[in-house]
Design an enzyme around this catalytic site. Structure first.
Site, PDB file in Angstrom:
ATOM      1  N   GLY A  16       0.824  -1.221   0.000  1.00  0.00           N
ATOM      2  CA  GLY A  16       0.000   0.000   0.000  1.00  0.00           C
ATOM      3  C   GLY A  16       0.848   1.257   0.000  1.00  0.00           C
ATOM      4  CG  ASP A  37      -1.079  -5.653   0.139  1.00  0.00           C
ATOM      5  OD1 ASP A  37      -0.568  -4.578   0.526  1.00  0.00           O
ATOM      6  OD2 ASP A  37      -2.246  -5.747  -0.306  1.00  0.00           O
ATOM      7  CB  SER A 130      -5.907   7.878  11.531  1.00  0.00           C
ATOM      8  OG  SER A 130      -6.440   9.067  11.024  1.00  0.00           O
ATOM      9  CE1 TYR A 155      -9.313   7.012   8.623  1.00  0.00           C
ATOM     10  CE2 TYR A 155      -8.916   4.738   7.973  1.00  0.00           C
ATOM     11  CZ  TYR A 155      -8.443   5.982   8.376  1.00  0.00           C
ATOM     12  OH  TYR A 155      -7.093   6.166   8.530  1.00  0.00           O
ATOM     13  CE  LYS A 159      -6.593   3.023  10.568  1.00  0.00           C
ATOM     14  NZ  LYS A 159      -5.613   1.932  10.481  1.00  0.00           N
TER      15      LYS A 159
END
Ligand code: WQD
Length: 343
Positions: A16, A37, A130, A155, A159
């Site tokens: 990524g 991955d 994040s 999202y 996290k």
């Protein structure tokens, strides 16, 4: 036969955007990354580019970390001295439309990984979190002690939940030694222009949208609101060069190798805020273009202003961002212009 502990590092999501840049930094620092991955959000061509860039034959395993049997086989094969966990979905907008995909992948993936790490008494984990866990902060810059808030998107929720899960699992398994890295806004690309941000479909994030507009893939950029209570009315973010983010992962591994900390959390930012309109201005300066943009309505879930206090990473990890926002814009633009040739 179990090889003695070596410098093998498991990198989930290693193909990524941040994962691939971290693979380069690991090799540059004498580690041997082992990539897992499923390429749901990465091009397979990244691997060949990484091998040319690092002049190594990479150890790549094409499967999902949800496949515990394959994960167990891998842990049987390599005496990992650490794990860096990137593999997750990360598009804020998509998560609003499809929250179950995010809960399943981002929460389920971490559960699967932790179960196997514990089974193999594999202790060192660097986790990709994040700044979204701060929600809309009351004060900026934010430190690691700034209270987290319920993020606006599924999202961001995953996290925050991931961080909570890690804390509760580590309490039950005190042998775990974890560095949680809260990224602010990673942007840019490797200086070579060989790897960079390859958003699938229409980019959600600002800089890829800017560079795709500049090469004519998009007609114009829409600025999502300029009526915020910020210096120029547009939102402010802490944009950090992806190579600085990658190097922070090496610093975090070295930190965990030196000290049994339990869990330590670090902001990865530059400590400086930049607005959307400033980013456009910087891009025009660097590219010599006059980027076409229109001011549209606010984007739901956007935080008006957030940027990092980076003292803890500086003092504890001995890490600081070395590159500027303009370096990142230059490198992102260089990558975009080369991207059509090398994909
Ligand atoms: C930045 C600013 C937009 C596009 C998210 C995640 C974060 C991280 C990075 C994964 C905002 C504005 C954007 C556009 C615009 N993800 N913008 N026009 O939302 O700060 O953070 O991505 O690691 O966890 O939350 O990043 O780049 O989407 O937006 O005006 O076409 O640019 O409104 O103010 P964001 P972003």
């Amino acid at each position: 036969m179990q090889m003695e502990k070596n410098n093998y590092i498991l990198v989930t999501g290693g193909a990524g955007y941040i994962g691939s840049h971290t693979v380069v930094a690991l090799i540059e620092n004498g580690f041997t990354p082992v990539i897992v991955d499923d390429f749901r959000n990465a091009q397979r061509s990244v691997i060949q580019r990484l091998e040319e860039l690092t002049e190594t034959n990479l150890l790549v395993n094409d499967f999902s970390i949800h496949d515990k049997n394959q994960l167990i086989q891998l842990f049987n094969k390599y005496p990992f001295s650490g794990v860096i966990h990137f593999a997750a979905d990360k598009a804020v907008g998509e998560s609003v439309e499809n929250p179950l995909k995010y809960f399943n992948n981002n929460l389920g993936g971490l559960i699967s990984l932790l179960e196997v790490m514990i089974q193999f008494d594999n202790q060192k984990l660097v986790f990709s979190s994040s700044c979204t866990v701060y929600g809309t902060p009351d004060l900026v810059p934010v430190t690691e002690d700034t209270p987290t808030k319920m993020p606006e998107s599924p999202y961001g929720f995953t996290k925050l939940m991931n961080e909570q899960m890690i804390h509760q699992v580590q309490t039950a398994h005190p042998e775990l030694n974890v560095a949680v890295l809260r990224y602010f806004n990673p942007i840019g690309a490797h200086l070579s222009g060989w790897i960079g941000e390859e958003p699938q479909g229409t980019p959600n994030n600002l800089l890829p949208y800017i560079t795709q507009t500049a090469v004519g893939k998009r007609d114009f950029l829409t600025v999502h609101g300029n009526d915020y209570n910020t210096p120029d009315g547009s939102c402010v973010r802490d944009y950090i060069h992806v190579v600085d983010v990658a190097e922070a992962h090496v610093a975090a591994l070295n930190f965990l190798n030196k000290r049994k900390v339990g869990i330590e959390t670090f902001n990865l930012g530059t400590g400086k805020g930049t607005s959307v309109l400033e980013m456009i201005r910087f891009f025009d300066e660097i590219s010599g273009m006059n980027l076409p943009f229109k001011v549209g309505s606010r984007r739901s879930g956007d935080v008006p202003e957030i940027y990092a206090n980076t003292d803890k990473a500086n003092e504890v990890l001995g890490w600081t961002a070395k590159r500027t926002v303009k370096d990142a814009i230059r490198d992102a633009w260089n990558y975009e212009q080369q991207a059509k040739e090398i994909q």
